[in-house]
Design an enzyme around this catalytic site. Sequence first.
Site, PDB file in Angstrom:
ATOM      1  N   GLY A  12       0.812  -1.212   0.000  1.00  0.00           N
ATOM      2  CA  GLY A  12       0.000   0.000   0.000  1.00  0.00           C
ATOM      3  C   GLY A  12       0.847   1.264   0.000  1.00  0.00           C
ATOM      4  O   GLY A  12       0.474   2.292  -0.566  1.00  0.00           O
ATOM      5  N   ASN A  13       2.027   1.179   0.646  1.00  0.00           N
ATOM      6  CA  ASN A  13       2.883   2.362   0.751  1.00  0.00           C
ATOM      7  C   ASN A  13       3.516   2.748  -0.572  1.00  0.00           C
ATOM      8  O   ASN A  13       3.975   3.868  -0.740  1.00  0.00           O
ATOM      9  CB  ASN A  13       3.970   2.144   1.798  1.00  0.00           C
ATOM     10  CG  ASN A  13       3.387   2.175   3.191  1.00  0.00           C
ATOM     11  OD1 ASN A  13       2.910   3.211   3.646  1.00  0.00           O
ATOM     12  ND2 ASN A  13       3.362   1.049   3.855  1.00  0.00           N
ATOM     13  N   LYS A 123       0.229  -1.454  13.749  1.00  0.00           N
ATOM     14  CA  LYS A 123       0.102  -1.284  12.299  1.00  0.00           C
ATOM     15  C   LYS A 123       0.006   0.195  11.939  1.00  0.00           C
ATOM     16  O   LYS A 123      -0.963   0.871  12.295  1.00  0.00           O
ATOM     17  CB  LYS A 123      -1.157  -2.036  11.836  1.00  0.00           C
ATOM     18  CG  LYS A 123      -1.617  -1.717  10.449  1.00  0.00           C
ATOM     19  CD  LYS A 123      -0.854  -2.480   9.393  1.00  0.00           C
ATOM     20  CE  LYS A 123      -1.290  -2.045   8.003  1.00  0.00           C
ATOM     21  NZ  LYS A 123      -0.278  -2.346   7.006  1.00  0.00           N
ATOM     22  N   LYS A 207      -1.487  -6.650   5.252  1.00  0.00           N
ATOM     23  CA  LYS A 207      -1.757  -7.416   4.028  1.00  0.00           C
ATOM     24  C   LYS A 207      -0.777  -8.564   3.830  1.00  0.00           C
ATOM     25  O   LYS A 207      -1.079  -9.523   3.142  1.00  0.00           O
ATOM     26  CB  LYS A 207      -1.782  -6.518   2.790  1.00  0.00           C
ATOM     27  CG  LYS A 207      -0.450  -5.913   2.407  1.00  0.00           C
ATOM     28  CD  LYS A 207       0.238  -6.599   1.276  1.00  0.00           C
ATOM     29  CE  LYS A 207       1.614  -6.051   0.981  1.00  0.00           C
ATOM     30  NZ  LYS A 207       2.391  -5.396   2.020  1.00  0.00           N
ATOM     31  N   LYS A 269       6.303  -9.029   6.657  1.00  0.00           N
ATOM     32  CA  LYS A 269       6.622  -9.660   5.366  1.00  0.00           C
ATOM     33  C   LYS A 269       7.494 -10.891   5.578  1.00  0.00           C
ATOM     34  O   LYS A 269       7.242 -11.952   5.012  1.00  0.00           O
ATOM     35  CB  LYS A 269       7.381  -8.689   4.449  1.00  0.00           C
ATOM     36  CG  LYS A 269       6.550  -7.527   4.001  1.00  0.00           C
ATOM     37  CD  LYS A 269       7.342  -6.662   3.037  1.00  0.00           C
ATOM     38  CE  LYS A 269       6.940  -5.223   3.154  1.00  0.00           C
ATOM     39  NZ  LYS A 269       5.495  -4.962   3.266  1.00  0.00           N
TER      40      LYS A 269
HETATM   41  P1  ADP Z   1       4.267  -2.050   2.198  1.00  0.00           P
HETATM   42  O1  ADP Z   1       3.235  -1.027   1.993  1.00  0.00           O
HETATM   43  O2  ADP Z   1       4.864  -2.538   0.927  1.00  0.00           O
HETATM   44  O3  ADP Z   1       3.837  -3.185   3.109  1.00  0.00           O
HETATM   45  P2  ADP Z   1       5.959  -1.187   4.383  1.00  0.00           P
HETATM   46  O4  ADP Z   1       6.299   0.236   4.602  1.00  0.00           O
HETATM   47  O5  ADP Z   1       5.001  -1.842   5.317  1.00  0.00           O
HETATM   48  O6  ADP Z   1       5.501  -1.309   2.873  1.00  0.00           O
HETATM   49  O7  ADP Z   1       7.303  -2.070   4.398  1.00  0.00           O
HETATM   50  C1  ADP Z   1       8.386  -1.815   3.526  1.00  0.00           C
HETATM   51  C2  ADP Z   1       9.422  -0.914   4.196  1.00  0.00           C
HETATM   52  O8  ADP Z   1      10.083  -1.620   5.260  1.00  0.00           O
HETATM   53  C3  ADP Z   1      10.593  -0.504   3.325  1.00  0.00           C
HETATM   54  O9  ADP Z   1      10.239   0.557   2.487  1.00  0.00           O
HETATM   55  C4  ADP Z   1      11.655  -0.114   4.360  1.00  0.00           C
HETATM   56  O10 ADP Z   1      11.596   1.272   4.648  1.00  0.00           O
HETATM   57  C5  ADP Z   1      11.218  -0.851   5.635  1.00  0.00           C
HETATM   58  N1  ADP Z   1      12.183  -1.776   6.225  1.00  0.00           N
HETATM   59  C6  ADP Z   1      12.266  -1.993   7.555  1.00  0.00           C
HETATM   60  N2  ADP Z   1      13.202  -2.898   7.848  1.00  0.00           N
HETATM   61  C7  ADP Z   1      13.750  -3.290   6.666  1.00  0.00           C
HETATM   62  C8  ADP Z   1      14.778  -4.221   6.309  1.00  0.00           C
HETATM   63  N3  ADP Z   1      15.409  -4.937   7.237  1.00  0.00           N
HETATM   64  N4  ADP Z   1      15.081  -4.380   5.002  1.00  0.00           N
HETATM   65  C9  ADP Z   1      14.440  -3.652   4.053  1.00  0.00           C
HETATM   66  N5  ADP Z   1      13.452  -2.760   4.332  1.00  0.00           N
HETATM   67  C10 ADP Z   1      13.110  -2.568   5.626  1.00  0.00           C
HETATM   68 MG    MG Z   2       3.224  -2.936   5.113  1.00  0.00          MG
END
Ligand code: ADP
Ligand code: MG
Length: 307
Positions: A12-13, A123, A207, A269
């Site tokens: 979503g981000n 969240k 998600k 994730k």
């Molecule tokens: P989405 O909307 O795709 O779920 P999120 O913001 O929830 O996106 O998660 C992706 C983000 O997680 C990345 O953009 C990054 O800023 C962050 N992140 C945190 N820890 C890590 C890591 N260990 N490796 C890569 N990204 C990370």
């Molecule tokens: Mg996310």
Amino acid sequence: MEKKRIVVALGGNALGKTATEQRDIVRESAKPIVDLIEQGHEVVITHGNGPQVGIIKLAFDTSDLPEMPFPECGAMSQGYIGYHLQQAVRDELNARGIYRPVVSLITQSIVDKNDPAFKNPTKPVGLFYSKEEADKIAAETGWVFMEDAGRGYRRVVPSPRPQEIVEGDVIPPLLEAGVIVINAGGGGIPVLREGDQLVGVDAVIDKDFGALCEADQLDADFLVILTEVDKVAINFNKPNEKWLDKCTVDEMKQYLEEGHFSAGSMLPKVEACIAFAEKDPKRTSLITSLEKAGDGIKGLTGTQIRL
Ligand code: ADP
Ligand code: MG
């Protein structure tokens, strides 16, 4: 490559902050997804809704309109994002001379009222704020704010784990009929089972766990989580940052225990990818960016997790 069943989860981000931004980004996102369809794979699409559901909620909260609860906002976000996705995927298919029906489904996910998440919101939803802005809004509203992966402060809400996608049974027959299905947006609208009834609850599912639940229910071959980063890192944002390529479930569990992944962003994730891959050696989990989706499936990039 032989035909695979692939659950693709869009972050979503990565979808932008406004309707026009989202429409344009989704048009680009559709391309790698349609590549997979064109290659003959069975593709099920799901998507996040953190920023969007937060913005919809905020729009009602800051107006004179009556209260709009989170589950209803979640349903609206599924329609809002699903609409853009189904239009973009359909148009991209048509542009390549392929006719396939594309549909988004309003989808509910069962959560447990005793889920510890209800006592511990993690969240992030909606907009990013500075610490000062966040403190001010928190004092006025009682909302909880947390720092989000070095990007600023955001409101956080409970994020229970989905146990079952209520409408899950409808997907396999649709796939068999050649329908491209978009569903479980925002992990599904969180609902509790109360006797014979389903009742929406104030929360936003991640998600990543919705996609896991879906991929498990469909016994997919691939769980592909597309986000803003090409790969997962250990020592993220530190001088000794290291991007991960192919990892085993055990290696990933080790990194997880060492605390390399932020709650509410990368942690869900990685947890979802581990849980998916550890059930069957035929399964592959992949975390990569939208642009790298096609190469990632071919094993050329992204962070891949297998047993
Ligand atoms: P989405 O909307 O795709 O779920 P999120 O913001 O929830 O996106 O998660 C992706 C983000 O997680 C990345 O953009 C990054 O800023 C962050 N992140 C945190 N820890 C890590 C890591 N260990 N490796 C890569 N990204 C990370
Ligand atoms: Mg996310």
